[in-house]
Scaffold this active site. Structure first.
Site, mmCIF file in Angstrom:
data_model
loop_
_atom_site.group_PDB
_atom_site.id
_atom_site.type_symbol
_atom_site.label_atom_id
_atom_site.label_comp_id
_atom_site.label_asym_id
_atom_site.label_seq_id
_atom_site.Cartn_x
_atom_site.Cartn_y
_atom_site.Cartn_z
ATOM 1 N N ASP A 1 28.065 -7.417 -17.537
ATOM 2 C CA ASP A 1 28.376 -8.349 -18.644
ATOM 3 C C ASP A 1 29.850 -8.207 -19.045
ATOM 4 O OD1 ASP A 1 25.807 -9.367 -18.889
ATOM 5 O OD2 ASP A 1 25.314 -8.310 -20.741
ATOM 6 N N ILE B 1 14.166 -8.248 -21.871
ATOM 7 C CA ILE B 1 13.372 -8.749 -23.000
ATOM 8 C C ILE B 1 11.887 -8.839 -22.631
ATOM 9 C CG2 ILE B 1 13.009 -10.776 -24.489
ATOM 10 C CD1 ILE B 1 16.102 -11.168 -24.353
ATOM 11 N N THR B 2 11.589 -9.213 -21.393
ATOM 12 C CA THR B 2 10.160 -9.315 -21.042
ATOM 13 C C THR B 2 9.497 -7.927 -21.002
ATOM 14 O OG1 THR B 2 10.838 -9.473 -18.758
ATOM 15 C CG2 THR B 2 10.159 -11.513 -19.786
ATOM 16 N N HIS C 1 25.085 -16.464 -21.344
ATOM 17 C CA HIS C 1 23.674 -16.513 -20.928
ATOM 18 C C HIS C 1 22.828 -17.197 -22.011
ATOM 19 C CE1 HIS C 1 23.879 -12.986 -17.810
ATOM 20 N NE2 HIS C 1 24.434 -14.102 -17.380
HETATM 21 P P1 FAD Z 1 17.014 -4.533 -30.680
HETATM 22 O O1 FAD Z 1 17.162 -5.851 -30.016
HETATM 23 O O2 FAD Z 1 18.236 -3.676 -30.753
HETATM 24 O O3 FAD Z 1 16.477 -4.788 -32.177
HETATM 25 C C1 FAD Z 1 16.449 -3.768 -33.136
HETATM 26 C C2 FAD Z 1 16.666 -4.384 -34.518
HETATM 27 O O4 FAD Z 1 16.443 -3.378 -35.515
HETATM 28 C C3 FAD Z 1 18.085 -4.891 -34.759
HETATM 29 O O5 FAD Z 1 18.048 -6.184 -35.294
HETATM 30 C C4 FAD Z 1 18.665 -3.898 -35.760
HETATM 31 O O6 FAD Z 1 19.647 -4.480 -36.613
HETATM 32 C C5 FAD Z 1 17.418 -3.494 -36.527
HETATM 33 N N1 FAD Z 1 17.542 -2.198 -37.202
HETATM 34 C C6 FAD Z 1 18.116 -1.077 -36.725
HETATM 35 N N2 FAD Z 1 18.018 -0.088 -37.616
HETATM 36 C C7 FAD Z 1 17.368 -0.586 -38.695
HETATM 37 C C8 FAD Z 1 16.981 -0.036 -39.940
HETATM 38 N N3 FAD Z 1 17.234 1.241 -40.261
HETATM 39 N N4 FAD Z 1 16.348 -0.842 -40.829
HETATM 40 C C9 FAD Z 1 16.071 -2.133 -40.523
HETATM 41 N N5 FAD Z 1 16.428 -2.703 -39.337
HETATM 42 C C10 FAD Z 1 17.055 -1.932 -38.439
HETATM 43 N N6 FAD Z 1 17.635 -8.472 -21.742
HETATM 44 C C11 FAD Z 1 17.395 -9.628 -21.082
HETATM 45 O O7 FAD Z 1 16.224 -9.937 -20.784
HETATM 46 N N7 FAD Z 1 18.408 -10.474 -20.742
HETATM 47 C C12 FAD Z 1 19.717 -10.221 -21.078
HETATM 48 O O8 FAD Z 1 20.626 -11.004 -20.756
HETATM 49 C C13 FAD Z 1 19.976 -9.015 -21.794
HETATM 50 N N8 FAD Z 1 21.234 -8.721 -22.144
HETATM 51 C C14 FAD Z 1 21.470 -7.556 -22.807
HETATM 52 C C15 FAD Z 1 22.810 -7.243 -23.148
HETATM 53 C C16 FAD Z 1 23.092 -6.050 -23.782
HETATM 54 C C17 FAD Z 1 24.516 -5.716 -24.137
HETATM 55 C C18 FAD Z 1 22.057 -5.149 -24.082
HETATM 56 C C19 FAD Z 1 22.385 -3.842 -24.756
HETATM 57 C C20 FAD Z 1 20.751 -5.442 -23.751
HETATM 58 C C21 FAD Z 1 20.446 -6.651 -23.115
HETATM 59 N N9 FAD Z 1 19.144 -6.981 -22.756
HETATM 60 C C22 FAD Z 1 18.898 -8.152 -22.104
HETATM 61 C C23 FAD Z 1 17.998 -6.096 -23.094
HETATM 62 C C24 FAD Z 1 17.324 -6.556 -24.423
HETATM 63 O O9 FAD Z 1 18.331 -6.885 -25.341
HETATM 64 C C25 FAD Z 1 16.408 -5.455 -24.958
HETATM 65 O O10 FAD Z 1 15.321 -5.305 -24.065
HETATM 66 C C26 FAD Z 1 15.832 -5.758 -26.342
HETATM 67 O O11 FAD Z 1 16.784 -6.287 -27.223
HETATM 68 C C27 FAD Z 1 15.233 -4.489 -26.997
HETATM 69 O O12 FAD Z 1 14.603 -4.920 -28.170
HETATM 70 P P2 FAD Z 1 14.425 -4.018 -29.488
HETATM 71 O O13 FAD Z 1 13.813 -4.929 -30.489
HETATM 72 O O14 FAD Z 1 13.773 -2.758 -29.135
HETATM 73 O O15 FAD Z 1 15.903 -3.647 -29.971
HETATM 74 P P1 NAP Z 2 21.540 1.205 -17.631
HETATM 75 O O1 NAP Z 2 20.931 0.091 -16.907
HETATM 76 O O2 NAP Z 2 20.728 2.398 -17.918
HETATM 77 O O3 NAP Z 2 22.860 1.641 -16.808
HETATM 78 C C1 NAP Z 2 23.619 2.742 -17.223
HETATM 79 C C2 NAP Z 2 24.643 3.105 -16.146
HETATM 80 O O4 NAP Z 2 25.419 4.187 -16.653
HETATM 81 C C3 NAP Z 2 24.024 3.571 -14.838
HETATM 82 O O5 NAP Z 2 24.831 3.164 -13.755
HETATM 83 C C4 NAP Z 2 24.068 5.108 -14.990
HETATM 84 O O6 NAP Z 2 24.136 5.806 -13.763
HETATM 85 C C5 NAP Z 2 25.378 5.269 -15.720
HETATM 86 N N1 NAP Z 2 25.475 6.543 -16.439
HETATM 87 C C6 NAP Z 2 24.615 7.031 -17.361
HETATM 88 N N2 NAP Z 2 25.066 8.221 -17.825
HETATM 89 C C7 NAP Z 2 26.210 8.482 -17.165
HETATM 90 C C8 NAP Z 2 27.146 9.534 -17.215
HETATM 91 N N3 NAP Z 2 26.997 10.572 -18.035
HETATM 92 N N4 NAP Z 2 28.226 9.478 -16.405
HETATM 93 C C9 NAP Z 2 28.398 8.438 -15.573
HETATM 94 N N5 NAP Z 2 27.554 7.395 -15.478
HETATM 95 C C10 NAP Z 2 26.479 7.423 -16.278
HETATM 96 O O7 NAP Z 2 22.104 0.747 -19.084
HETATM 97 P P2 NAP Z 2 22.849 -0.575 -19.573
HETATM 98 O O8 NAP Z 2 23.749 -1.148 -18.561
HETATM 99 O O9 NAP Z 2 23.382 -0.184 -20.921
HETATM 100 O O10 NAP Z 2 21.636 -1.611 -19.791
HETATM 101 C C11 NAP Z 2 20.565 -1.318 -20.700
HETATM 102 C C12 NAP Z 2 19.360 -2.202 -20.377
HETATM 103 O O11 NAP Z 2 19.621 -3.543 -20.782
HETATM 104 C C13 NAP Z 2 19.026 -2.240 -18.906
HETATM 105 O O12 NAP Z 2 17.641 -2.202 -18.704
HETATM 106 C C14 NAP Z 2 19.572 -3.578 -18.467
HETATM 107 O O13 NAP Z 2 18.903 -4.128 -17.348
HETATM 108 C C15 NAP Z 2 19.352 -4.416 -19.714
HETATM 109 N N6 NAP Z 2 20.315 -5.532 -19.681
HETATM 110 C C16 NAP Z 2 19.914 -6.640 -19.016
HETATM 111 C C17 NAP Z 2 20.808 -7.683 -18.876
HETATM 112 C C18 NAP Z 2 20.368 -8.889 -18.108
HETATM 113 O O14 NAP Z 2 19.189 -9.044 -17.833
HETATM 114 N N7 NAP Z 2 21.277 -9.782 -17.772
HETATM 115 C C19 NAP Z 2 22.094 -7.595 -19.381
HETATM 116 C C20 NAP Z 2 22.460 -6.420 -20.045
HETATM 117 C C21 NAP Z 2 21.560 -5.380 -20.177
HETATM 118 P P3 NAP Z 2 22.873 6.653 -13.233
HETATM 119 O O15 NAP Z 2 21.929 5.615 -12.693
HETATM 120 O O16 NAP Z 2 23.455 7.539 -12.220
HETATM 121 O O17 NAP Z 2 22.307 7.370 -14.444
#
Ligand code: FAD
Ligand code: NAP
Length: 495
Positions: A192, A410-411, A88
Site C-alpha cells: 500500500d 476484512i472477510t 481501493h
Molecule cells: P479496527 O478496524 O482497527 O477497528 C477497531 C476500532 O476500535 C477502531 O475504530 C478504533 O478507533 C476503536 N477503538 C480502539 N480503541 C478503543 C477504545 N479504547 N474505546 C473505543 N473504541 C476504540 N483488509 C481488506 O480486506 N482489504 C484491504 O484493502 C485492507 N487494507 C488494510 C490496510 C491497512 C493499512 C491495514 C492496517 C489493514 C487493512 N486490511 C484490509 C485489514 C482490515 O483492515 C482488518 O482486517 C480489520 O480492520 C480488523 O478489524 P478490527 O475491527 O479488529 O480493527
Molecule cells: P503482515 O502481513 O504481518 O506483514 C508484516 C511484514 O513485516 C512481513 O513481511 C514480516 O516478515 C515483516 N516483519 C515482521 N517483523 C519484522 C522484523 N522484526 N524485522 C523485519 N521484518 C519484520 O502485516 P501488514 O503488512 O501490517 O498487514 C496486516 C494485515 O492486513 C495482513 O493480514 C494484510 O494482508 C492485511 N492487509 C490487507 C490489505 C489488502 O487486502 N489489500 C492491505 C493491507 C493490509 P516475516 O514474515 O518474516 O515475519
C-alpha cells in the site's frame, strides 16, 4: 476520571433522570426491565469490521437483544476508513452493510467515547449483560534497533494514518525529498505504502486521500522504493492481487535480482495453492522477458520499485550531523527450515542501503484496555476460546484483531466476529450468561458520560459529518474530503 456514580447500579431508579431507567429511549419500544426475561443488553467496544460484524450477527440472530457500539473516534468504521488504501474504494463498500446495522432500532452508536478513559470496562460490565471487545490493534510493532526514532523514519501505521486522514496523524508531514525510500517488511501494508509513494498523481486525485497528503505527494521526489524482507520470495506476506496491482502500476517498473528466483520454478508444484499462484506470478514477472509492449512501457517509466530478500534491519544509520536518517544497515540472512515457518538467521555479513526515507512496516499491535481484562503482551491478544475471554467472569468476549492478532483481511475478521457472536448467543441460550438481573445499558452509561463532560456522537450525527465530507469531496472530484480533526467533527454535530 470522575468519581463513580454509586446510584447507577441500584436500578431501576436513576436519581439524575428522576425516573425509572426502563422508560428511557432505548428500552421504550415495549421492553420493560420488569418483564420476566430481561432484554439482553450487549455492548461492543470498537466500530471497525469486528465491531460491526459482531453486532450484525447478534442483531440478526436474536430478536430482542440491544447492541450498543462504543467508538473512541467521532466517526465509525475503524481501519476501513483509516487503513484501507484510498485507491481501493471497492473495499470500503462494506460500509454500506455496517450502515444498515447501525440504523437498526436495536443498535446505538456512541462515538467519541474512549473505553478505558471516559468509561471503564468494569462500568460497562455493570451496565450490560455482555461486552465484546473489538478495539483492534492500534499501536505499531517496533523494530527495536538503534536509530529507529531518527527523523526520516516513519512507522507504516503513522504514514497510513496520515494519508487516510486519521486525526492523530494529521501533523506527520513526512519529508518526501529523498529519491529512494526503503520499506522494511513485505506485507500488504508495505505494498500500500509503495503504491501511494509511486502512483501517478492523477490516480490519487480521484480518491479520498487526505488533502495535505495529496499536496505533499505532488511535491514528492521519491523515484525508487525498496521493499525489504528478512526472509525469501517463498515467505513474502503480501498477496497475489496486491502484487499484480503493483506490477501493473502505471509509470512504474519492477526491478528484480533474477538470482533470487532461480530454481523456484521447480518447486512450484509442491506449494500450497495460494502460495503457488503468488510465487508463479513472482517468478514469471522476474524471470520472463516482457513482451514488446510491456518492454516499451517499462522503458518509459520514471519510477521503480524492487524486492530485496534475505535482509534483516539492524540499525538506521544517522547522517553526518547525526540529525536524520541516511540509510539502513541490514544483516544478510539465510533460512533455517522451509516453507512458511522457515526462520531467518544472520550469516554474519552486513550491507548498508543509503536512503533518506525509511518506513517500518512490520505490523500493528494491540494494547491492553484495562488492568482487569486479561491480555497476553507477547502475542498482543486477549486470551480467548472462541471469543470467550479466558480468565475473566462470564460475559466478556472479544473479536477481530484484538482476538487473533493483527493479520487477516476484512472477510477473515468477519468470520471470526461471527464466531464470537455465535459463542455469545449460545451462552445466552444455555444460561451461561446470567440474564436474571435487568441491566440499564446505554442509558446509564450516557448519564455517567454526561457527568464526565463527554458528549457521545450518534450514528445520525456521523451521517451529518458524512454528508459534509461527501459534499466537500464532490466539489473537487473526490468521493469525500475527510475532515481531519476531531474538534471540527464535533462542531458539526454540536447541539
Ligand atoms: P479496527 O478496524 O482497527 O477497528 C477497531 C476500532 O476500535 C477502531 O475504530 C478504533 O478507533 C476503536 N477503538 C480502539 N480503541 C478503543 C477504545 N479504547 N474505546 C473505543 N473504541 C476504540 N483488509 C481488506 O480486506 N482489504 C484491504 O484493502 C485492507 N487494507 C488494510 C490496510 C491497512 C493499512 C491495514 C492496517 C489493514 C487493512 N486490511 C484490509 C485489514 C482490515 O483492515 C482488518 O482486517 C480489520 O480492520 C480488523 O478489524 P478490527 O475491527 O479488529 O480493527
Ligand atoms: P503482515 O502481513 O504481518 O506483514 C508484516 C511484514 O513485516 C512481513 O513481511 C514480516 O516478515 C515483516 N516483519 C515482521 N517483523 C519484522 C522484523 N522484526 N524485522 C523485519 N521484518 C519484520 O502485516 P501488514 O503488512 O501490517 O498487514 C496486516 C494485515 O492486513 C495482513 O493480514 C494484510 O494482508 C492485511 N492487509 C490487507 C490489505 C489488502 O487486502 N489489500 C492491505 C493491507 C493490509 P516475516 O514474515 O518474516 O515475519
Amino acid at each position: 476520571m470522575a468519581p463513580r456514580c454509586s446510584w447507577m447500579w441500584r436500578l431501576p431508579r436513576c436519581p439524575l433522570l428522576g425516573r425509572n431507567l426502563s422508560t428511557t429511549r432505548r428500552l421504550g419500544a415495549g421492553r420493560s426491565l420488569s418483564s420476566k426475561s430481561p432484554t439482553p443488553q450487549i455492548c461492543v467496544v470498537g466500530s471497525g469490521p469486528a465491531g460491526f460484524y459482531t453486532a450484525q450477527h447478534l442483531l440478526k440472530h436474536h430478536s430482542e437483544a440491544i447492541v450498543d457500539i462504543y467508538e473512541k473516534l467521532p466517526v465509525p468504521f475503524g481501519l476501513v476508513r483509516f487503513g484501507v488504501a484510498p485507491d481501493h474504494p471497492e473495499v470500503k463498500n462494506v460500509i454500506n452493510t455496517f450502515t444498515q446495522t447501525a440504523r437498526s432500532e436495536r443498535c446505538n452508536f456512541l462515538g467519541n467515547v474512549t473505553v478505558g478513559r471516559d468509561v471503564t470496562v468494569e462500568e460497562l460490565q455493570r451496565a450490560y449483560h455482555a461486552i465484546v471487545l473489538s478495539y483492534g490493534a492500534e499501536d505499531k510493532k517496533e523494530l527495536g534497533i538503534p536509530g529507529e526514532k531518527l527523523p526520516g523514519v516513519y512507522s507504516a501505521r503513522d504514514f497510513v494514518g496520515w494519508y487516510n486522514g486519521l486525526p492523530d496523524n494529521r501533523y506527520l508531514s513526512p519529508d518526501l525529498s529523498s529519491e529512494t525510500a526503503v520499506i522494511l517488511g513485505q506485507g500488504n501494508v508495505a505494498l500500500d505504502i509503495a503504491r501511494m509513494l509511486l502512483s501517478p498523481l492523477e490516480l490519487l486525485e480521484k480518491t479520498d486521500v487526505a488533502q495535505p497528503a495529496l499536496e505533499a505527494l505532488s511535491q514528492s521526489r521519491v523515484k525508487k522504493v525498496w521493499l525489504v524482507g528478512r526472509r525469501g520470495p517463498l515467505q513474502v506476506a503480501f498477496t497475489i492481487k496486491e502484487l499484480r496491482e503493483m506490477i501493473n502500476l502505471p509509470g512504474t517498473r519492477p526491478i528484480y535480482d533474477p538470482s533470487d528466483f532461480q530454481g523456484l520454478g521447480d518447486i512450484l508444484k509442491d506449494l500450497p495453492r495460494p502460495r503457488k499462484r503468488l510465487t508463479e506470478l513472482l517468478v514469471k514477472s522476474a524471470l520472463e522477458e516482457p513482451g514488446e509492449k510491456e518492454a516499451v512501457r517499462r522503458a518509459q517509466c520514471t519510477r521503480e520499485w524492487g524486492l530485496r530478500f534475505f535482509r534483516s534491519p539492524i540499525a538506521v544509520l544517522p547522517s553526518e550531523d547525526g540529525k536524520r536518517a541516511s540509510g539502513v544497515r541490514l544483516s544478510v540472512t539465510r533460512l533455517e527450515g522451509s516453507g512458511e515457518s522457515a526462520v531467518s538467521v544472520p550469516t554474519g555479513e552486513t550491507e548498508d542501503m543509503p536512503c533518506g526515507l525509511i518506513f517500518s512496516s512490520i505490523g500493528y499491535r494491540s494494547v491492553p484496555i484495562s488492568p482487569g481484562v486479561p491480555f497476553l503482551p507477547r502475542q498482543g491478544i486477549i486470551p480467548n476460546s472462541m471469543g470467550r475471554v479466558l480468565g475473566a467472569p462470564a460475559g466478556l468476549y472479544c473479536s477481530g484483531w484484538v482476538k487473533r492478532g493483527p493479520t487477516g483481511v476484512i472477510t477473515t475478521t468477519m468470520t471470526d466476529s461471527f464466531d464470537t457472536a455465535q459463542s455469545l448467543l449460545e451462552d445466552l441460550k444455555s444460561g451461561a450468561l446470567n440474564l436474571s438481573n435487568s441491566r440499564p445499558g446505554a442509558s446509564a452509561i450516557r448519564e455517567l458520560l454526561l457527568l464526565r463532560g463527554v458528549d457521545p456522537v450518534s450514528f445520525s450525527d456521523w451521517e451529518k459529518i458524512d454528508a459534509v465530507e461527501t459534499a466537500q469531496g464532490l466539489k473537487v472530484g473526490k468521493p469525500r474530503e475527510k475532515i481531519l480533526n476531531t474538534e471540527e467533527m464535533l462542531q458539526l454535530v454540536s447541539r
